[in-house]
Design an enzyme around this catalytic site. Structure first.
Site, mmCIF file in Angstrom:
data_model
loop_
_atom_site.group_PDB
_atom_site.id
_atom_site.type_symbol
_atom_site.label_atom_id
_atom_site.label_comp_id
_atom_site.label_asym_id
_atom_site.label_seq_id
_atom_site.Cartn_x
_atom_site.Cartn_y
_atom_site.Cartn_z
ATOM 1 N N SER A 248 58.608 47.548 15.902
ATOM 2 C CA SER A 248 59.363 46.664 16.776
ATOM 3 C C SER A 248 60.596 46.232 16.006
ATOM 4 O O SER A 248 60.748 46.571 14.833
ATOM 5 C CB SER A 248 58.531 45.438 17.149
ATOM 6 O OG SER A 248 58.539 44.531 16.064
ATOM 7 N N LYS A 249 61.440 45.486 16.707
ATOM 8 C CA LYS A 249 62.672 45.058 16.052
ATOM 9 C C LYS A 249 62.373 44.117 14.884
ATOM 10 O O LYS A 249 63.233 43.833 14.076
ATOM 11 C CB LYS A 249 63.625 44.473 17.084
ATOM 12 C CG LYS A 249 64.087 45.604 18.013
ATOM 13 C CD LYS A 249 65.137 45.339 19.030
ATOM 14 C CE LYS A 249 65.546 46.682 19.650
ATOM 15 N NZ LYS A 249 65.940 46.732 21.013
ATOM 16 N N ARG A 250 61.108 43.686 14.784
ATOM 17 C CA ARG A 250 60.747 42.791 13.686
ATOM 18 C C ARG A 250 60.385 43.531 12.396
ATOM 19 O O ARG A 250 60.279 42.922 11.350
ATOM 20 C CB ARG A 250 59.564 41.900 14.099
ATOM 21 C CG ARG A 250 59.950 40.837 15.104
ATOM 22 C CD ARG A 250 58.778 39.942 15.452
ATOM 23 N NE ARG A 250 57.701 40.693 16.087
ATOM 24 C CZ ARG A 250 57.658 40.981 17.383
ATOM 25 N NH1 ARG A 250 58.632 40.568 18.168
ATOM 26 N NH2 ARG A 250 56.665 41.658 17.907
#
Ligand code: GLU
Length: 308
Positions: A248-250
């Site tokens: 994910s973008k995390r």
């Protein structure tokens, strides 16, 4: 000529998984001598930022993935290429679908949907139980004001041949239920926007993450209702982090920000190509150098790939 596309949502910096989809879509189009289009999927006004679109474009350039049409400067004659500017086009197509009599207004709250949904899907997906569906169909003359618009789905199998995963069969009634085309607040649903855009932009090959296989069936259903020819679909493995969770973008260390600070573009492309099965081992290579030997046959048809 075939036309591929990349359709990022500008809600953050790309990660290695987004780059895998972009790379495979670009390679497939280029290996067939086709064109490649960049569409900005900024339907969500809260989360989409123009700044991210700009950075995504810069990252694609840096990786050597060039496009012939679309993007922020909107080159091409099928624009605008940002979904936030295509509302009037979606409205026209929604009217065509409404004219079939198979859409209906839905005023269910989220709590009501949760309470009446069909048997729960293991992945947490919500299947709409049909609470607002008219008893007799087709139904005409409903009042859609302040309601979301849902499309009735058939209790039958929709099949297609995926370019990587082969024959796919989905029963939309069981897997998603009647789905939303326009939300009560007027926001356009991804499923409608993507069909209208791919059709009007002449996209003939859609390459994207395997999480969208079921969406392809929903989209094929809309193509049929509109009498439009669906593109060829090829879904690609999702990349998972070391804990087995989808990127994910995390996942900071696999975001473009970190990758660009620590690796060259040929290193990133070589690492991805090896992970996907295009190279026997990671070697520094440019995206363009992968074109001559590109073949879908080399890609592993796994749903997910983990990065160690
Ligand atoms: N905008 C979607 C995303 O960034 C991609 C949708 C598609 O490729 O159809 O996940």
């Amino acid at each position: 000529m075939i036309k591929g596309r990349f359709a990022p949502s500008p809600t953050g910096r790309m990660h290695l998984g987004n780059i895998a989809s972009a790379l495979l879509s670009w390679l497939s189009a280029r290996a067939q001598g086709g064109a490649w289009l960049l569409r900005i999927e900024d339907l969500d006004p809260q989360r989409s930022k123009r700044e991210y679109s700009r950075i995504i474009e810069d990252d694609l350039h840096w990786l050597g993935l060039d496009w012939d049409e679309g993007g922020l400067d909107g080159r091409g004659d099928a624009g605008p290429y940002s979904q936030s500017r295509r509302g009037d086009i979606y409205a026209r197509y929604l009217e065509l679908i409404n004219a079939t009599g198979y859409t209906y207004p839905c005023r269910c709250t989220r709590a009501e949907i949760m309470a009446t949904q069909a048997p729960h899907q293991s992945d947490g997906r919500i299947v709409y139980g049909g609470r607002c569906r008219p008893a007799v169909l087709p139904a005409f003359g409903a009042d859609f004001d302040g309601a979301s618009t849902r499309i009735c789905v058939p209790d039958s199998i929709i099949s297609f041949d995926d370019g990587l995963y082969g024959p796919q069969h989905f029963n939309l009634a069981r897997e998603v239920g009647d789905f939303i085309l326009r939300r009560a607040d007027g926001a356009w649903a991804y499923q409608l926007a993507v069909v209208v855009d791919d059709a009007l932009m002449g996209v003939s090959e859609v390459v994207r993450g395997s999480d969208l296989l079921l969406s392809a069936a929903q989209q094929i259903y809309l193509y049929r209702l509109l009498g439009l020819e669906p593109p060829r679909f090829a879904h690609v493995p999702l990349l998972c982090n070391a804990e087995g969770r989808r990127l994910s973008k995390r996942d900071g260390s696999l975001s473009m920000e970190h990758l660009r600070a620590t690796m060259t573009a040929p290193q990133i492309i070589g690492r991805l190509a090896a992970l996907l099965g295009l190279l026997p081992e990671p070697t520094e290579i440019t995206a363009a150098e992968l074109i001559p030997d590109f073949s879908w046959q080399k890609i592993k048809p796994d749903r997910t790939l983990s990065i160690k």
